[in-house]
Design a protein around this motif. Structure first.
Motif, PDB file in Angstrom:
ATOM      1  N   HIS A  17       0.846  -1.195   0.000  1.00  0.00           N
ATOM      2  CA  HIS A  17       0.000   0.000   0.000  1.00  0.00           C
ATOM      3  C   HIS A  17       0.885   1.250   0.000  1.00  0.00           C
ATOM      4  O   HIS A  17       0.675   2.174  -0.794  1.00  0.00           O
ATOM      5  CB  HIS A  17      -0.907  -0.030   1.236  1.00  0.00           C
ATOM      6  N   HIS A  53      -5.563   8.079  -3.347  1.00  0.00           N
ATOM      7  CA  HIS A  53      -6.265   6.795  -3.280  1.00  0.00           C
ATOM      8  C   HIS A  53      -7.303   6.670  -4.399  1.00  0.00           C
ATOM      9  O   HIS A  53      -8.376   6.123  -4.194  1.00  0.00           O
ATOM     10  CB  HIS A  53      -6.958   6.620  -1.924  1.00  0.00           C
ATOM     11  N   TRP A  77      -5.755   1.937  -6.620  1.00  0.00           N
ATOM     12  CA  TRP A  77      -6.346   0.648  -6.265  1.00  0.00           C
ATOM     13  C   TRP A  77      -6.097  -0.397  -7.342  1.00  0.00           C
ATOM     14  O   TRP A  77      -5.981  -1.582  -7.037  1.00  0.00           O
ATOM     15  CB  TRP A  77      -7.839   0.807  -5.957  1.00  0.00           C
TER      16      TRP A  77
END
Length: 198
Positions: free
Chosen positions: A149, A159, A164
């Motif tokens: 991450h 984000h 993702w």
């Protein structure tokens, strides 16, 4: 029947390979049966493969039970092992190579004790990644997810969808997120006076 995870003696008589349960930390399980092995069962990691050594006379049901027991034992041993900062940096480098083609290159990766509301943080301009000491002792796939991450933030700061999509490459993303959500939920449970262990 005793289990000895360090004992690897015995010539394999028959070997079978299967896929592990999701989240077990390995990509394949290889069961090696040995006529020389009488009672002990052992297991060890060999790269992304888990090798389980069992006596040749074991039934298929016993084999399945012992594979499950040994996977749990290995996971417990691994979760107790605490990585130092140098090992954490090496792990980040391997994960970047495996999932991001080596494009995420942190200048520093280290444990910190001042992050109690976050699992990790990244400062892309400095190339620094910090992981909360609260992750120490959690399963390796969870630590790997948090590292990935933060590595992804070196490539994509926010984000958004692109971020993702990067993490979709890691097969245990959802499982690790669920684990961390469970930890957070457990911390929010009310304190019950007189609970066991007090």
């Amino acid at each position: 029947m005793s289990a000895d995870p360090l004992h690897r003696a015995g010539t394999p008589q028959r070997s079978t390979t299967s896929q592990p349960p999701s989240g077990s930390g390995a990509t394949a399980i290889e069961v090696r049966r040995s006529a020389r092995r009488r009672r002990t069962v052992s297991a060890y990691r060999e790269g992304d493969r888990t090798i389980v050594l069992i006596p040749a006379r074991m039934s298929e049901a016993e084999e399945q039970r012992w594979v499950s027991v040994m996977l749990d034992k290995l996971a417990a041993q691994e979760s107790k092992r605490v990585l130092g900062d140098d090992e954490l940096a090496e792990r980040a480098e391997r994960l970047s190579a495996q999932y991001f083609g080596g494009r995420a290159r942190p200048k520093s990766v280290r444990w910190v004790t001042n992050q109690n509301t976050r699992w990790g943080s990244c400062t892309p301009s400095e190339g620094s990644i910090r992981l909360s000491h609260r992750l120490q002792g959690m399963p390796e796939y969870v630590v790997d997810y948090v590292l990935l991450h933060e590595l992804a933030h070196l490539l994509v700061p926010g984000h958004g969808p692109r971020f993702w999509r990067l993490l979709e490459a890691y097969p245990r993303t959802e499982r690790a997120r669920g684990y961390l959500e469970g930890v957070v939920a457990a911390e929010r449970l009310p304190h019950v006076p007189g609970a066991r262990g007090e």
